[in-house]
Design a protein around this motif. Structure first.
Motif, PDB file in Angstrom:
ATOM      1  N   THR A 124       0.711  -1.036  -0.061  1.00 31.62           N
ATOM      2  CA  THR A 124       0.217   0.032   0.062  1.00 31.62           C
ATOM      3  C   THR A 124       0.926   1.229   0.184  1.00 31.62           C
ATOM      4  N   ARG A 126       0.765   5.863  -1.145  1.00 31.38           N
ATOM      5  CA  ARG A 126       0.299   7.033  -1.480  1.00 31.38           C
ATOM      6  C   ARG A 126       0.830   7.297  -2.945  1.00 31.38           C
ATOM      7  N   MET A 202      -7.626  10.761   4.493  1.00 32.08           N
ATOM      8  CA  MET A 202      -6.608   9.702   5.141  1.00 32.08           C
ATOM      9  C   MET A 202      -5.736   9.140   4.182  1.00 32.08           C
ATOM     10  N   THR A 203      -6.174   8.852   2.775  1.00 29.15           N
ATOM     11  CA  THR A 203      -5.397   8.309   1.839  1.00 29.15           C
ATOM     12  C   THR A 203      -4.219   9.570   1.479  1.00 29.15           C
ATOM     13  N   ASN A 206      -1.352  10.332   4.451  1.00 31.62           N
ATOM     14  CA  ASN A 206      -0.513   9.309   4.871  1.00 31.62           C
ATOM     15  C   ASN A 206       0.191   8.525   3.688  1.00 31.62           C
ATOM     16  N   HIS A 208       1.440   5.628   3.700  1.00 31.18           N
ATOM     17  CA  HIS A 208       0.827   4.083   3.612  1.00 31.18           C
ATOM     18  C   HIS A 208      -0.271   4.028   4.324  1.00 31.18           C
ATOM     19  N   LEU A 209      -1.404   3.670   3.908  1.00 26.93           N
ATOM     20  CA  LEU A 209      -2.428   3.445   4.868  1.00 26.93           C
ATOM     21  C   LEU A 209      -2.909   2.040   4.166  1.00 26.93           C
ATOM     22  N   ASP A 210      -3.528   1.261   5.440  1.00 30.48           N
ATOM     23  CA  ASP A 210      -3.702   0.011   5.560  1.00 30.48           C
ATOM     24  C   ASP A 210      -4.860  -0.054   6.433  1.00 30.48           C
ATOM     25  N   VAL A 222      -6.895   0.708  11.750  1.00 30.16           N
ATOM     26  CA  VAL A 222      -6.321   1.506  10.830  1.00 30.16           C
ATOM     27  C   VAL A 222      -4.790   1.542  11.369  1.00 30.16           C
ATOM     28  N   THR A 224      -1.211   3.210   9.775  1.00 26.91           N
ATOM     29  CA  THR A 224      -0.783   4.287   8.858  1.00 26.91           C
ATOM     30  C   THR A 224       0.994   4.137   9.283  1.00 26.91           C
ATOM     31  N   ASN A 226       4.550   6.094   8.224  1.00 27.74           N
ATOM     32  CA  ASN A 226       5.014   7.395   7.316  1.00 27.74           C
ATOM     33  C   ASN A 226       6.464   7.456   7.879  1.00 27.74           C
ATOM     34  N   ARG A 335      -6.413  -1.492   0.968  1.00 26.48           N
ATOM     35  CA  ARG A 335      -5.021  -0.826   0.755  1.00 26.48           C
ATOM     36  C   ARG A 335      -5.239   0.228  -0.667  1.00 26.48           C
TER      37      ARG A 335
END
Length: 430
Positions: A124, A126, A202-203, A206, A208-210, A222, A224, A226, A335
């Protein structure tokens, strides 16, 4: 020898098994297969849920093709050439010893480098895509036994990065890597209703969001990740064991076992799991943050949909489960990735969101996967190549703009279908 994958849902009996230790050994196996009218496949560690690696011909085992060949630095860029059978767990450790790291990766490290790339393992991110998007060169053996090198600018490069093993056998991969870095990992419980209202923010906020939604509840975990300047603040050994071993594997596996025997108890069991969700944070080496322990055996289906359709996909999936009164123990994982230019990447040409549905291995529920698949295909979804789905070449030709180009290249490179198997006959056509 009988080959069985990790999940135990795919088996095959190859006519012959070889463990090549050089590119020349692979080339010899391919030539032998073609001369005898057999097919040949390189199998990884069997972490695909599909039959992508199964063959009744010559099966190549990857254990003899492992390790880092070279590290090259030039004008501030660093490339690492690694043999295709190297497990990702080993690659992470070897890169770490050299002060290097992959920019992004998935959460499972049991796969081989080639297996993960060929099936489109994505993780995952961004801004940073999956493993195939970090590749800068491929070495592969073609159907005539010749050794080819594919680099950016070649059609073979964009086709073979996520090539399903249909164009040749990967023997080495060169990755673009970077200096080791730390990630700040935050884990927090949030309601699904709240996440649905904040998906875009949220996407975008961050790297990386999962997140994981527990069916029959409004609870989500959740995660995250970074980048962080340091210092490192890894979780204590007890905290790591509690979160990653006991809660996510030992306790969860026990709850799955109980739910398998008493399905009506699953909503209450999921409520119990939700009660254990808590907030935590740590700062650690990137690959230690990216990766997870997965001991509970499951079956999985995952689809990539256009990022803007993620909210709709989640809402429809939630409503589908409630409407059919299915008892689902495993959480649904979400993701995101940026667009990819690999022809058969599930993220080709568009920002993508992934919904992964899992079922406890001893209690399969085909109707659940079928229902979710109907939603995903209606939303222009693309199935993960290594996970369960029922799509065929007719559907996939409409889902991938470069699908016909891939087939034309395959016809030119492997007209005799030396690298084919039953799975490829379905998804690519015979």
């Amino acid at each position: 020898m009988v080959f069985t994958n990790w999940a135990g849902n795919q088996t095959g009996t190859p006519a012959e098994v070889r463990t090549p230790s050089s590119v020349q050994d692979v080339a010899r196996a391919v030539k032998d297969a073609a001369a005898s009218g057999r097919r040949v496949r390189m199998v990884g560690t069997g972490h695909s849920f599909t039959g992508v690696a199964v063959t009744d011909g010559i099966m190549l085992r990857p254990q003899g093709l492992t390790g880092i060949r070279s590290v090259t630095k030039d004008n501030g860029a660093t490339w690492v050439n690694v043999l295709a059978g190297t497990p990702l767990s080993v690659l992470n450790e070897e890169l770490g010893k050299r002060g290097l790291a992959l920019a992004n990766m998935g959460d499972i490290t049991a796969q081989t480098v080639a297996g993960a790339i060929q099936t489109g393992t994505h993780g995952t991110g961004r801004d940073t895509g999956g493993l195939a998007d970090q590749v800068v060169k491929l070495e592969m053996v073609l159907a005539d036994g010749s050794v080819a090198t594919a680099s950016p600018g070649d059609d073979l490069f964009d086709a073979a990065r996520v090539g399903l093993g249909a164009l040749g056998v990967l023997t080495a991969v060169t990755f673009r890597v970077e200096p080791s870095f730390l990630l700040h990992n935050s884990r927090r419980a949030m309601p699904l209703s709240g996440i649905l209202d904040e998906l875009d923010s949220m996407t975008s906020a961050n790297e990386h969001l999962d997140f994981f939604w527990l069916p029959h509840t409004d609870a989500c975990l959740v995660k995250t990740n970074n980048r962080h300047p340091g210092p490192a603040r890894p979780p204590s050994a007890i905290k790591h064991w509690m979160d990653n071993v006991f809660l996510e594997n030992t306790l969860f596996g026990a709850l799955c076992g109980i739910g398998g025997r008493f399905p009506s108890a699953i909503p209450r069991l999921n409520a119990l799991s939700a009660a254990f969700l808590g907030d935590s944070e740590s700062v650690d080496t990137s690959y230690k943050i990216f990766t997870s322990v997965r001991d509970v055996r499951f079956l999985e289906m995952e689809y990539a949909v256009p990022r803007e359709r993620l909210g709709q996909a989640l809402r429809e999936t939630r409503d589908l489960i409630e409407r059919n009164d299915w008892k689902i123990t495993f959480p649904i994982e979400v993701r995101v990735t940026p667009p990819s230019d690999a022809w058969l990447s599930t993220a080709y040409g568009r920002p993508s969101a992934y919904l992964a549905c899992h079922i406890y291995r001893p209690t399969p529920n085909p109707a659940y996967f079928e229902g979710v698949e109907e939603i995903m295909t209606r939303l222009e979804g693309r199935p993960h190549w290594g996970k369960l789905h029922t799509r065929d070449a007719a559907y996939l030709a409409g889902a991938y703009p470069r699908f016909s180009d891939f087939l034309a290249l395959r016809d030119r490179l492997d007209p005799g279908r030396v690298f084919a198997n039953a799975y490829l006959d379905t998804v690519l056509g015979p």
